[in-house]
Enzyme design. Structure first.
Site, short mmCIF file in Angstrom:
data_model
loop_
_atom_site.label_atom_id
_atom_site.label_comp_id
_atom_site.label_asym_id
_atom_site.label_seq_id
_atom_site.Cartn_x
_atom_site.Cartn_y
_atom_site.Cartn_z
N TYR A 55 1.12 -1.39 -0.03
CA TYR A 55 -0.30 0.31 0.59
C TYR A 55 1.28 1.42 -0.14
O TYR A 55 1.76 1.38 1.60
CB TYR A 55 -1.44 -0.06 1.25
N PRO A 209 -16.34 -3.59 0.93
CA PRO A 209 -17.79 -3.17 1.48
C PRO A 209 -19.00 -2.40 0.75
O PRO A 209 -19.59 -2.38 0.14
CB PRO A 209 -18.33 -3.42 2.91
N LEU A 210 -17.74 -1.38 0.38
CA LEU A 210 -18.60 -0.40 -0.93
C LEU A 210 -17.86 -0.03 -2.05
O LEU A 210 -18.72 0.67 -2.84
CB LEU A 210 -18.27 1.03 -0.37
N GLY A 217 -22.57 5.46 -2.01
CA GLY A 217 -23.41 7.26 -2.48
C GLY A 217 -23.27 8.25 -3.37
O GLY A 217 -24.29 8.71 -3.74
#
Length: 351
Positions: A55, A209-210, A217
């Protein structure tokens, strides 16, 4: 915050795991801001932090180490990191070999400024290295006190099972956890990965998870998509609304947003609560880039979905269905490496 035991390790972890992929040059380059998110998450009861050596080329590990040192809360944290991907230039600086893992773990310990890693994960399978060698060196690291437990990440079910069987046959320590991609839009792991992990008593920490931001959104049907900022900047093809696969994702996200509103929740809250409803899942990795994103996710930490909500989710995205390829960073060598799917010419039988 709720807590569950991580497989059969005896280690209790929060059902939210703070993912730090977005800390560093790839996401948020401000070390102090990232540290504040880590401290806020721990103040909210999060004791599980996940990072990886690759990362931002190690910068994420540095940020996590600095934040834990500054807070004096290293003993409270269950610290997880990963090894596998290329680090720097040159040969033998990636993969799952004894040679590389023994070097990589020392580098991670230095960057994290810690004497031990609670969970050391093999980031992806490596078809060039015998799994017995990988399990052997990881077991040695446990005995040396450098790591407490080890697991796999994004392994197919057959390789998870094979690793378990090799460990049993050879008397080796085994993978204690698996870290698969799992979301409302990517449910493929329900078919075999999660049942396999459950059968072997493995802890499961799920990522994305998104759905790489699709369930944040921010992206909705009929809205223009800025492909130059956020996660869309990192991988524009995942968000380009002209691609049919993305249209399918947007349509499903719209229906899921309606469901979330009906139960008095936001779409991100629904998305993060969903993986935790599966009996195999221990913790869900949430990876905020900003403090505002963390606060929005934190509010949903106590959400538990009832059967009626889960039934409606099944109607929108059927169980075991992937509406997109959830792991764009890696594909199985069995599909991408022609040497593994084409018989050498000298070995082909005569016509």
């Amino acid at each position: 915050m709720r807590y569950r035991t991580l497989g059969r390790t005896g280690i209790d972890v929060s059902t939210y795991c703070l993912g730090t992929m977005m800390f560093g040059a790839v996401g948020n380059p401000d070390h102090e801001q990232s540290a504040r998110i880590i401290h806020a998450a721990m103040d909210a009861g999060v004791n599980f932090i996940d990072t990886a050596d690759m990362y931002s080329a190690g910068e994420s590990e540095v940020i996590v180490g600095k934040a834990l040192r500054a807070s004096g809360r290293r003993d409270e944290a269950v610290l997880a990191t990963k090894v596998h991907f290329q680090m720097g230039e040159g040969l033998n600086r990636s993969g799952n070999s004894r040679r590389w893992i023994t070097q990589a773990v020392e580098a991670s310990l230095r960057r994290l400024d810690t004497d031990w890693i609670d969970l050391y994960q093999v980031h992806r399978p490596d078809h060039t290295t015998d799994i017995e060698e990988t399990l052997g060196v990881l077991g040695d690291l446990v005995r040396a006190g450098k790591i407490r437990a080890f697991g796999s990440s994004t392994f197919p079910a057959e390789e998870i099972a094979d690793a378990q069987h090799v460990a049993e046959r050879r008397g080796l320590q085994r993978f204690r956890t698996e870290q698969p991609p799992y979301s409302l839009l990517a449910r493929g792991v329900e078919t075999s990965v999660l049942p396999t992990a459950l059968r072997h008593g493995m802890g499961v920490l799920t990522w994305s998870p998104l759905a790489s931001g699709f369930l944040s959104g921010r992206y909705r049907s009929g809205r223009a998509v800025d492909l130059t900022s956020g996660r869309a900047r990192l991988n524009p093809a995942r968000f380009d609304p002209s691609i049919p696969e993305n249209v399918t994702k947007l349509e499903a996200a719209d229906r899921l947003a309606e469901l979330a509103a009906d139960i008095g929740r936001t779409l991100p809250e629904l998305a993060v609560a969903f993986p935790l409803a599966h009996p195999a899942v221990t913790s869900v990795i949430v990876g905020p880039r900003t403090a505002e994103q963390w606060e929005a996710l934190r509010k949903g930490s106590s959400v538990v979905l009832d059967d009626s909500a889960l039934d409606r989710i099944d109607e929108i995205v059927p169980p075991g269905t992937n509406l997109y390829q959830p792991d764009g960073a890696w594909k199985s060598p069995a599909l991408t490496d022609t040497r593994l799917r084409r018989r050498p010419r000298e070995e082909r039988p005569a016509a």
